[in-house]
Design a protein around this motif. Sequence first.
Motif, PDB file in Angstrom:
ATOM      1  N   ILE A  24     -23.008  43.663  -7.351  1.00  0.00           N
ATOM      2  CA  ILE A  24     -21.803  42.985  -7.950  1.00  0.00           C
ATOM      3  C   ILE A  24     -22.227  41.470  -8.445  1.00  0.00           C
ATOM      4  CG2 ILE A  24     -19.274  42.202  -7.992  1.00  0.00           C
ATOM      5  CD1 ILE A  24     -18.593  44.768  -6.488  1.00  0.00           C
ATOM      6  N   LEU A  32     -15.301  41.338  -4.450  1.00  0.00           N
ATOM      7  CA  LEU A  32     -16.058  42.271  -3.613  1.00  0.00           C
ATOM      8  C   LEU A  32     -15.322  42.946  -2.613  1.00  0.00           C
ATOM      9  CD1 LEU A  32     -18.804  43.004  -2.299  1.00  0.00           C
ATOM     10  CD2 LEU A  32     -18.947  40.754  -1.084  1.00  0.00           C
ATOM     11  N   ALA A  35     -13.368  45.650  -4.117  1.00  0.00           N
ATOM     12  CA  ALA A  35     -14.161  46.833  -4.266  1.00  0.00           C
ATOM     13  C   ALA A  35     -14.484  47.751  -3.243  1.00  0.00           C
ATOM     14  CB  ALA A  35     -15.594  46.392  -5.212  1.00  0.00           C
ATOM     15  N   TYR A  42     -19.049  53.825  -1.682  1.00  0.00           N
ATOM     16  CA  TYR A  42     -20.016  53.007  -2.210  1.00  0.00           C
ATOM     17  C   TYR A  42     -20.535  51.859  -1.252  1.00  0.00           C
ATOM     18  CZ  TYR A  42     -18.950  55.250  -6.863  1.00  0.00           C
ATOM     19  OH  TYR A  42     -19.141  55.914  -7.810  1.00  0.00           O
ATOM     20  N   PHE A  44     -21.669  47.942  -1.463  1.00  0.00           N
ATOM     21  CA  PHE A  44     -21.859  47.121  -2.554  1.00  0.00           C
ATOM     22  C   PHE A  44     -22.616  45.951  -1.721  1.00  0.00           C
ATOM     23  CE2 PHE A  44     -17.823  49.278  -3.292  1.00  0.00           C
ATOM     24  CZ  PHE A  44     -17.794  49.216  -4.709  1.00  0.00           C
ATOM     25  N   ASN A  46     -23.656  41.632  -2.860  1.00  0.00           N
ATOM     26  CA  ASN A  46     -23.121  40.393  -3.596  1.00  0.00           C
ATOM     27  C   ASN A  46     -24.058  39.180  -2.932  1.00  0.00           C
ATOM     28  OD1 ASN A  46     -20.682  38.538  -3.398  1.00  0.00           O
ATOM     29  ND2 ASN A  46     -21.114  38.939  -5.514  1.00  0.00           N
TER      30      ASN A  46
END
Length: 235
Positions: A24, A32, A35, A42, A44, A46
């Motif tokens: 992201i 973040l 999400a 998922y 993630f 960042n």
Amino acid sequence: MYHVKEYYDQVERTQPGITRRVYIATDEPTVLSEAIKKYPNYTFINDFNGTRTASMASRNSKESLHGIITDVYYLARCDYLVCTFSSNVCRLAYELMQTVHGDASTNVRSLDAMYFFHGQNGHQSSAVEAYRSNKTGHIELKPGDVISVGGNHWNGFSRGTNQRTRQTGLFPSYKAEDTVVAADIPTYPQVPLKLSKETSRDSSAASFLCSPAGGKLWLFIHFLTAALFQILSVA
């Protein structure tokens, strides 16, 4: 996330159980955590410092510059890119993807505009089917009409101007096809086909640079130059 899920659903047909990783890049720190909460299946990734320094108050700082470079670098190395082509960052990442995939045209999904670059020629399409609608904001088409396309709305419709009627509005994207404009490429007939000794030596040098040893030498020179530039910048 709709298009991300769509991509991974397709991948899982041949790679069952694949980890769904998403990088992201955002200037909004709450994205973040939101999400992670909404999509627990998922993983993630960042750059938090990049996100933190992307605000308008610190966007011109050295830290923010490092953050945007990091985001573009990792976005360009993603297998699939979901972004907005109206964003300079998105288009830059997509352009750099070409160096990884060769042709990354099927590895991206724009949520708004089509790909473009500043100073490009106008995007034109030719109508292949007639279209007439009573809906407000739609334009009429006849086969052969030339349309100056302003953008794809990604809902089945594009926006453009019919050069015959001068109407500007929406039309079904599938009722028109892109007009391919051939560019004149010089053939240089005055250049002899037989290679000279100088050209042969140049070709040998190019072959060396493409070899593993030449590649290592090129990387060494590249990193050495970068290090010297950094030292000079700090000084």
